[in-house]
Write a protein that holds these residues in place. Sequence first.
Motif, mmCIF file in Angstrom:
data_model
loop_
_atom_site.group_PDB
_atom_site.id
_atom_site.type_symbol
_atom_site.label_atom_id
_atom_site.label_comp_id
_atom_site.label_asym_id
_atom_site.label_seq_id
_atom_site.Cartn_x
_atom_site.Cartn_y
_atom_site.Cartn_z
ATOM 1 N N PHE A 1 0.846 -1.192 0.000
ATOM 2 C CA PHE A 1 0.000 0.000 0.000
ATOM 3 C C PHE A 1 0.877 1.237 0.000
ATOM 4 N N PRO A 2 0.805 2.054 -1.048
ATOM 5 C CA PRO A 2 1.598 3.287 -1.050
ATOM 6 C C PRO A 2 1.089 4.252 0.019
ATOM 7 N N ILE A 3 2.019 4.814 0.792
ATOM 8 C CA ILE A 3 1.650 5.763 1.850
ATOM 9 C C ILE A 3 1.682 7.168 1.247
ATOM 10 N N ARG A 4 0.572 7.882 1.335
ATOM 11 C CA ARG A 4 0.506 9.233 0.765
ATOM 12 C C ARG A 4 0.269 10.231 1.878
ATOM 13 N N THR A 5 1.090 11.271 1.888
ATOM 14 C CA THR A 5 0.902 12.281 2.935
ATOM 15 C C THR A 5 -0.343 13.107 2.615
ATOM 16 N N GLY A 6 -0.964 13.599 3.666
ATOM 17 C CA GLY A 6 -2.149 14.451 3.496
ATOM 18 C C GLY A 6 -3.331 13.708 2.910
ATOM 19 N N SER A 7 -3.407 12.395 3.185
ATOM 20 C CA SER A 7 -4.521 11.642 2.622
ATOM 21 C C SER A 7 -5.259 10.877 3.718
ATOM 22 N N ALA A 8 -6.492 10.520 3.439
ATOM 23 C CA ALA A 8 -7.282 9.710 4.366
ATOM 24 C C ALA A 8 -8.295 8.915 3.555
ATOM 25 N N SER A 9 -8.919 7.968 4.217
ATOM 26 C CA SER A 9 -9.791 7.039 3.507
ATOM 27 C C SER A 9 -10.901 6.546 4.426
ATOM 28 N N ALA A 10 -11.947 5.985 3.828
ATOM 29 C CA ALA A 10 -13.067 5.463 4.624
ATOM 30 C C ALA A 10 -13.837 4.417 3.836
ATOM 31 N N TYR A 11 -14.549 3.565 4.562
ATOM 32 C CA TYR A 11 -15.328 2.480 3.955
ATOM 33 C C TYR A 11 -16.626 2.339 4.716
ATOM 34 N N GLU A 12 -17.708 2.103 4.004
ATOM 35 C CA GLU A 12 -18.969 1.816 4.694
ATOM 36 C C GLU A 12 -19.763 0.786 3.910
ATOM 37 N N LYS A 13 -20.381 -0.101 4.675
ATOM 38 C CA LYS A 13 -21.081 -1.236 4.065
ATOM 39 C C LYS A 13 -22.463 -1.363 4.668
ATOM 40 N N VAL A 14 -23.426 -1.746 3.854
ATOM 41 C CA VAL A 14 -24.748 -2.096 4.366
ATOM 42 C C VAL A 14 -24.880 -3.605 4.265
ATOM 43 N N GLU A 15 -25.190 -4.246 5.383
ATOM 44 C CA GLU A 15 -25.352 -5.698 5.393
ATOM 45 C C GLU A 15 -26.692 -6.038 6.019
ATOM 46 N N ARG A 16 -27.214 -7.238 5.689
ATOM 47 C CA ARG A 16 -28.533 -7.619 6.213
ATOM 48 C C ARG A 16 -28.456 -7.911 7.699
ATOM 49 N N ARG A 17 -27.332 -8.487 8.114
ATOM 50 C CA ARG A 17 -27.131 -8.809 9.527
ATOM 51 C C ARG A 17 -25.632 -8.873 9.761
ATOM 52 N N VAL A 18 -25.239 -8.839 11.021
ATOM 53 C CA VAL A 18 -23.817 -8.869 11.367
ATOM 54 C C VAL A 18 -23.152 -10.063 10.697
ATOM 55 N N GLY A 19 -22.012 -9.818 10.073
ATOM 56 C CA GLY A 19 -21.229 -10.926 9.539
ATOM 57 C C GLY A 19 -21.587 -11.310 8.124
ATOM 58 N N ASP A 20 -22.619 -10.702 7.561
ATOM 59 C CA ASP A 20 -23.030 -11.088 6.223
ATOM 60 C C ASP A 20 -22.215 -10.337 5.174
ATOM 61 N N TRP A 21 -22.254 -10.847 3.965
ATOM 62 C CA TRP A 21 -21.644 -10.165 2.837
ATOM 63 C C TRP A 21 -22.413 -8.887 2.548
ATOM 64 N N ALA A 22 -21.783 -7.982 1.841
ATOM 65 C CA ALA A 22 -22.375 -6.675 1.586
ATOM 66 C C ALA A 22 -23.629 -6.771 0.719
ATOM 67 N N VAL A 23 -24.665 -6.021 1.087
ATOM 68 C CA VAL A 23 -25.723 -5.683 0.139
ATOM 69 C C VAL A 23 -25.080 -4.724 -0.862
ATOM 70 N N ALA A 24 -24.346 -3.779 -0.306
ATOM 71 C CA ALA A 24 -23.578 -2.808 -1.085
ATOM 72 C C ALA A 24 -22.587 -2.154 -0.133
ATOM 73 N N ALA A 25 -21.478 -1.687 -0.685
ATOM 74 C CA ALA A 25 -20.507 -0.955 0.127
ATOM 75 C C ALA A 25 -19.755 0.013 -0.771
ATOM 76 N N ALA A 26 -19.164 1.019 -0.142
ATOM 77 C CA ALA A 26 -18.361 1.981 -0.894
ATOM 78 C C ALA A 26 -17.113 2.318 -0.096
ATOM 79 N N GLY A 27 -16.047 2.628 -0.822
ATOM 80 C CA GLY A 27 -14.810 3.057 -0.192
ATOM 81 C C GLY A 27 -14.280 4.277 -0.928
#
Lengths: 167, 293
Positions: B173-199
């Motif tokens: 993973f290239p380290i870039r200064t002044g950068s940040a990132s985030a991920y969010e997922k919607v799942e039907r229940r804990v532990g399930d595969w994504a209905v959809a997610a974005a990063g």
Amino acid sequence: MQVTMTVNGTEVTRDVEPRLLLVHFLRETLGLTGTHWGCDTSNCGTCVVLVDGEPVKSCTALAAMTDGHEVRTVEGLAQGAAGGGTLDPVQQGFMEEHGLQCGFCTPGMMLTARALLDREPDPDEATIREAISGQICRCTGYATIVRSIQWAAAHPAAAPTEQEVVA
Amino acid sequence: MQVPAPFEYARATSVQDALELLERHGPESHVIAGGHSLLPMMKLRLARPEWLIDINDLAELRHITEDAGVLRVGALTRHAALLGSDVVGRLFPIVHDAEKVIADPVVRNRGTIGGSLGQADPAEDLTTVCDVLRAQVVIVGPAGERVVDVAEFHRGPYETACEQNELITEVRFPIRTGSASAYEKVERRVGDWAVAAAGAAVQLGDDGTIADAAIGLTALGLEGLATDAAAVLVGQRPSEDLIAEAARLAAEASSPVEDQRGPVDYKRHLADELTRRVLRRALERVGATATAA
Ligand SMILES: Cc1cc2nc3c(=O)[nH]c(=O)nc-3n(C[C@H](O)[C@H](O)[C@H](O)COP(=O)(O)OP(=O)(O)OC[C@H]3O[C@@H](n4cnc5c(N)ncnc54)[C@H](O)[C@@H]3O)c2cc1C
Ligand code: FES
Ligand code: FES
């Protein structure tokens, strides 16, 4: 092929087919039926055992992959002779706080709880709920399981059971 | 009872040994890491390898090392180790966002980053994370080592640039200064595969404008990054309007299919909403406050 592993402190060696899953090795080859087998799809967590101290779903591991490792099942929770001995605080907690009804999910729940408390002796409720989130209980609604684990955290040294106190 | 078809088993003692075993046992021999994708498929007889080459003893594939502008993560690094790593959380918060919602804690004790990328399931979360962070995958084979961009690594659902007789050894993973990132997922229940997610990942320039951006979607039928959506951000000052425009374009780039996790319009709505949220969070994390226009 031959596998050798330590199960509840005892070294065992058996001839197995490479395709034998750990859950069936424990239940059928070794006769340790305390480990339950439920969904068969890595979802319910009743088959959880500790491999080198970490919770693992034994329906999704091969006995072959466990060769050379250390396994702890629910039979290995109580200290001392089988049937006698001292219950693990987690087992006592499940008694004190009614952490089970049908008992099907219980072995997996208790082993995950043991691993959690070994790592984090005083977890908050969110941490406990997170730790057991890969395991399904159809009876209790989880509240009493959480309380059972909290009881165990509050009583880290195995105390005499109620029966022993009465006797 | 689900039982895999019969196979032979060998445990590799080194990367070289694994390569030799794969070579010797031919095209129907496959690597097994955590086994949490492969074994379920074998139990359903969707996979029938003749040989399994177990790489779990290869301690040399289990590192997380910060090194000259790159974070190197060994292929055998478990989900739990990624989630437990402070350096990962500090440099790439998106990895921790994703790991918290990948399967459950017990599965995370076994599943590995190499196995996740190797499996290339379209609903797999780390693929999107690696896309967004523009990671590189190190592959070794009989002809030696090569380093491929993750975009080139992915060949489509369940297909990668890693051949049967090769091994993924590391993700960089290239380290870039002044950068940040985030991920969010919607799942039907804990532990399930994504209905959809974005990063999303963003890099801010000294003047406060967005110098670089990347947006990826999981389980939404988008191969690779949402490049048009990211392009509208570059050179601009963060604002709610700008975020909305990028999210609209990301949703437009998606092509979700209806399944038991939901209908197309719902998933496309999620593509839009989740992109907004991860852009906002990534910008917040990098210290920019999106001004409501
Ligand atoms: C109940 C459950 C829920 C899950 N939920 C999610 C989820 O929400 N999100 C998500 O992203 N994942 C999820 N997973 C998948 C999980 O993350 C797996 O651990 C992961 O996909 C595969 O990793 P593994 O190490 O177990 O791979 P394995 O099953 O061992 O291997 C998978 C594939 O990759 C290949 N492979 C493995 N390692 C290498 C290597 N080093 N070089 C070359 N090829 C290799 C294997 O040959 C195989 O084809 C879930 C799994 C389960 C069982
Ligand atoms: S039987 Fe293993 S997780 Fe359900
Ligand atoms: S006690 Fe019945 S499933 Fe948990």
